[in-house]
Design a protein around this motif. Structure first.
Motif: not given
Lengths: 172, 155
Positions: A72-74, A88-91, B103-104, B65-69
């Motif tokens: 979340t922080a990043s 921005c989605p996380t890679l 994350y793909l 909506p999406a699940i939290h990473g």
């Protein structure tokens, strides 16, 4: 890691971060909230709670809760570092767990974007408790830039606080 | 992590009980964070699949909506630790050292599954790979690998 530096709080960015974190249900569930936001990045707090404990014998919180805090922080740090709001989605994400977090105390995470390109953002994040020089975990992550238009207008209105009285006053 | 002098702590005795009964859900229920996410496991012979149920409070991105990473990460960490405990029959949960996650695809507001593979086991450290998917196992939403410190075996 560089020494802990006291940041000047930027109220505009803190507002963005507060509303962004507020829109994430899991962050509400864990009680994650912003402490400080600046042009360099941001700092979040994860309060100690029974529901994030990973080991009942010791009361130590689970690494997964720290992963959520750092992700979340990043992810929110890009809201502080970019000239215009973008999601921005996380890679990818890599977390090193240096030591167990001491039970009963909050964990803080401070994230900065250390390299921003047209397509990718590189972030660094450090988690600590009372002493910022003793890290509990460290994390590096990369995010993909998909542009502001990739997210709907209602979302940006919500993040920018378009409904706030203060903002309305400013727009007039 | 193990207590000295042969005295078992609660977690160790619960892990041993799970080895005897083969019911690892009971063990999952004793871990508050696993309960917060709702993690369960299903055993099919020698295969163990971990399940993250569809839950509103696990969501991140409200648009999709999406699940939290982070929830996907936490779920995969729990899966990896349990996989080691189950297949190495160790009498405690292993401690995580590091965790690397790609994350793909977006994790939609659906049930999510995870499966692990023990890539390498040394005396002190184990390397585990984890794959998480939703609709199709061949289309993972995230891949992870982690290192764990193994509890010292009591002889």
């Amino acid at each position: 890691m560089p020494q802990y530096e006291v940041w000047t709080n930027d109220s505009l960015r803190l507002g963005y971060v507060e509303r962004f974190i507020g829109s994430l249900k899991q962050c509400q569930e864990l009680g994650i909230s912003p402490v400080c936001a600046s042009t360099q990045g941001l700092e979040l707090e994860l309060p100690y709670h029974q529901k994030i404990v990973g080991n009942l014998d010791t009361g130590v919180i689970h690494g997964g809760a720290i992963t959520t805090l750092m992700d979340t922080a990043s992810g929110a740090s890009v809201l502080c570092c970019l000239p215009e709001l973008e999601l921005c989605p996380t890679l990818d994400l890599r977390v090193d767990y240096m030591r167990p977090a001491e039970p009963g105390k909050s964990v803080y995470a401070r994230a900065t974007c250390y390299r921003v390109t047209n397509t990718i953002i590189f972030t660094r994040c450090e988690a600590f408790q009372r002493d910022p020089d003793i890290s509990v975990a460290q994390c590096v992550a990369t995010f993909m830039r998909i542009g502001r238009q990739a997210s709907p207008d209602w979302f940006w209105k919500q993040i920018e606080g378009a409904d706030d009285e203060s903002k309305r006053g400013r727009d007039e | 992590m193990s207590q000295k002098g042969g005295v078992m702590n609660n977690l160790q005795s619960l892990v041993q009980k799970a080895h005897q009964s083969g019911d690892y859900n009971q063990l999952l229920e004793t871990i508050p964070y696993a309960q917060t996410l709702g993690v369960r496991c299903e055993r099919f012979g020698n295969e163990v699949v971990f399940v993250l149920p569809k839950r509103d409070q696990n969501l991140g991105n409200p648009i999709l909506p999406a699940i939290h990473g982070g929830v996907i990460g936490g779920f995969m960490e729990i899966a990896a630790a349990f996989h080691l405990a189950i297949f190495l029959e160790i009498d405690d949960l292993p401690r995580i050292v590091d965790f690397s996650l790609d994350y793909l695809r977006a994790g939609f507001h659906q049930e999510t599954y995870a499966e692990c593979r023990l890539t390498r086991q040394g005396n002190r450290v184990a390397n585990v790979s984890v794959s998480a998917w939703q609709k199709k196992k061949q289309e993972p939403i995230a891949l992870a690998r982690a290192h764990f410190l193994l509890p010292i075996k009591e002889r």
